[in-house]
Scaffold this motif. Structure first.
Motif, short mmCIF file in Angstrom:
data_model
loop_
_atom_site.label_atom_id
_atom_site.label_comp_id
_atom_site.label_asym_id
_atom_site.label_seq_id
_atom_site.Cartn_x
_atom_site.Cartn_y
_atom_site.Cartn_z
N GLY A 82 0.77 -1.08 0.21
CA GLY A 82 0.05 -0.01 0.02
C GLY A 82 0.92 1.44 0.07
O GLY A 82 2.00 1.13 -0.53
N THR A 83 0.45 2.27 0.51
CA THR A 83 1.05 3.41 0.78
C THR A 83 1.45 3.81 2.07
O THR A 83 0.60 3.25 3.10
CB THR A 83 0.59 4.84 0.25
N VAL A 84 2.33 4.57 2.56
CA VAL A 84 2.79 4.79 4.00
C VAL A 84 1.68 5.65 4.68
O VAL A 84 1.25 5.23 5.68
CB VAL A 84 4.30 5.28 3.93
N VAL A 85 1.15 6.52 3.74
CA VAL A 85 0.13 7.26 4.47
C VAL A 85 -1.07 6.49 4.72
O VAL A 85 -1.87 6.64 5.91
CB VAL A 85 -0.21 8.62 3.65
N ASP A 86 -1.41 5.64 3.74
CA ASP A 86 -2.58 4.82 4.00
C ASP A 86 -2.57 3.74 4.97
O ASP A 86 -3.57 3.75 5.89
CB ASP A 86 -3.00 3.97 2.49
N ASN A 87 -1.38 3.23 5.03
CA ASN A 87 -1.38 2.31 6.43
C ASN A 87 -1.29 3.15 7.79
O ASN A 87 -1.79 2.63 8.78
CB ASN A 87 0.22 1.51 6.22
N LEU A 88 -0.64 4.37 7.78
CA LEU A 88 -0.86 4.89 9.10
C LEU A 88 -2.11 5.68 9.47
O LEU A 88 -2.70 5.29 10.43
CB LEU A 88 -0.18 6.32 8.88
N VAL A 89 -3.08 5.86 8.41
CA VAL A 89 -4.52 6.38 8.63
C VAL A 89 -5.22 5.09 9.00
O VAL A 89 -5.88 5.45 9.94
CB VAL A 89 -5.12 6.69 7.21
N GLU A 90 -4.89 3.90 8.43
CA GLU A 90 -5.64 2.76 8.98
C GLU A 90 -5.59 2.36 10.38
O GLU A 90 -6.28 2.21 11.32
CB GLU A 90 -5.55 1.44 8.14
N ALA A 91 -4.13 2.60 10.90
CA ALA A 91 -3.72 2.08 12.12
C ALA A 91 -4.12 3.10 13.12
O ALA A 91 -4.40 2.81 14.29
CB ALA A 91 -2.04 1.93 12.09
#
Length: 195
Positions: A82-91
């Motif tokens: 995925g993308t770094v931002v997407d992974n952070l947003v989900e977590a």
């Protein structure tokens, strides 16, 4: 509940009851009587398993900290996808939509609980400390993969990101901020480094 009847997983039953009370009514409503009533057990059950109510609360917080640490493992496993931002947003959305904010209220309202947890886990605010570690470890893994630049100071970016997202969710009644708001904060925190 009659005495003499074994209760399966009583600690989990009490912890789940405490979580329901915190989520529904807040930290001020959390008492030993409220927990045992919510759990459907006699008041003495809590005191048979824990030294006192603060010992119960400390174990409850540590149990929920374990969930943050487990989420950290999952986030770390997403490195390179995925993308770094997407992974952070989900977590981060999952973290702050959970019991984390209510635990913060509990810690603020109970000095003895904070002191006990400091003795057990060292300095730092439980849940927030683990959340910052989760994000820093994830960003470090992404840095090793070249998806976050080598110069990124993940030990500074992580707590900044946790603090900023915490403020988005703090004192929100009902639905929290949307993913777009969390995305904006995560993207801004990483803007200097790119995604």
């Amino acid at each position: 509940m009659p005495t003499g009847i074994a209760i399966r997983d009583v600690r989990d039953q009490l912890f789940d009851a405490a979580e329901r009370i915190l989520l529904r009514d807040g930290a001020n409503a959390l008492t030993s009587r409220a927990v045992t009533t919510e759990a459907g057990v006699a008041k003495g059950v809590l005191h048979r398993h824990f030294e006192d109510f603060d010992a119960f609360l400390a174990e409850f917080v540590l149990d929920r900290v374990g969930r943050v640490e487990a989420r950290g493992v999952a986030l770390l496993g997403s490195a390179g996808t995925g993308t770094v931002v997407d992974n952070l947003v989900e977590a981060l959305t999952e973290l702050f939509e959970s019991i984390a904010l209510r635990i913060m209220g509990l810690l603020i309202s109970r000095d003895a609980l904070r002191a006990r947890l400091r003795e057990i886990r060292g300095p730092g605010v439980p849940v927030m400390k683990e959340a910052a570690r989760m994000v820093a470890d994830y960003l470090a893994a992404e840095r090793e993969l070249g998806r976050v630049p080598a110069g990124a100071d993940v030990e500074v970016v992580a707590p900044m990101l946790i603090g900023a997202v915490h403020l988005l969710f703090a004192d929100v009644e009902g639905a929290g901020p949307g993913a777009s708001e969390v995305r904006r904060v995560a993207a801004a925190a990483l803007a200097e480094y790119g995604d």
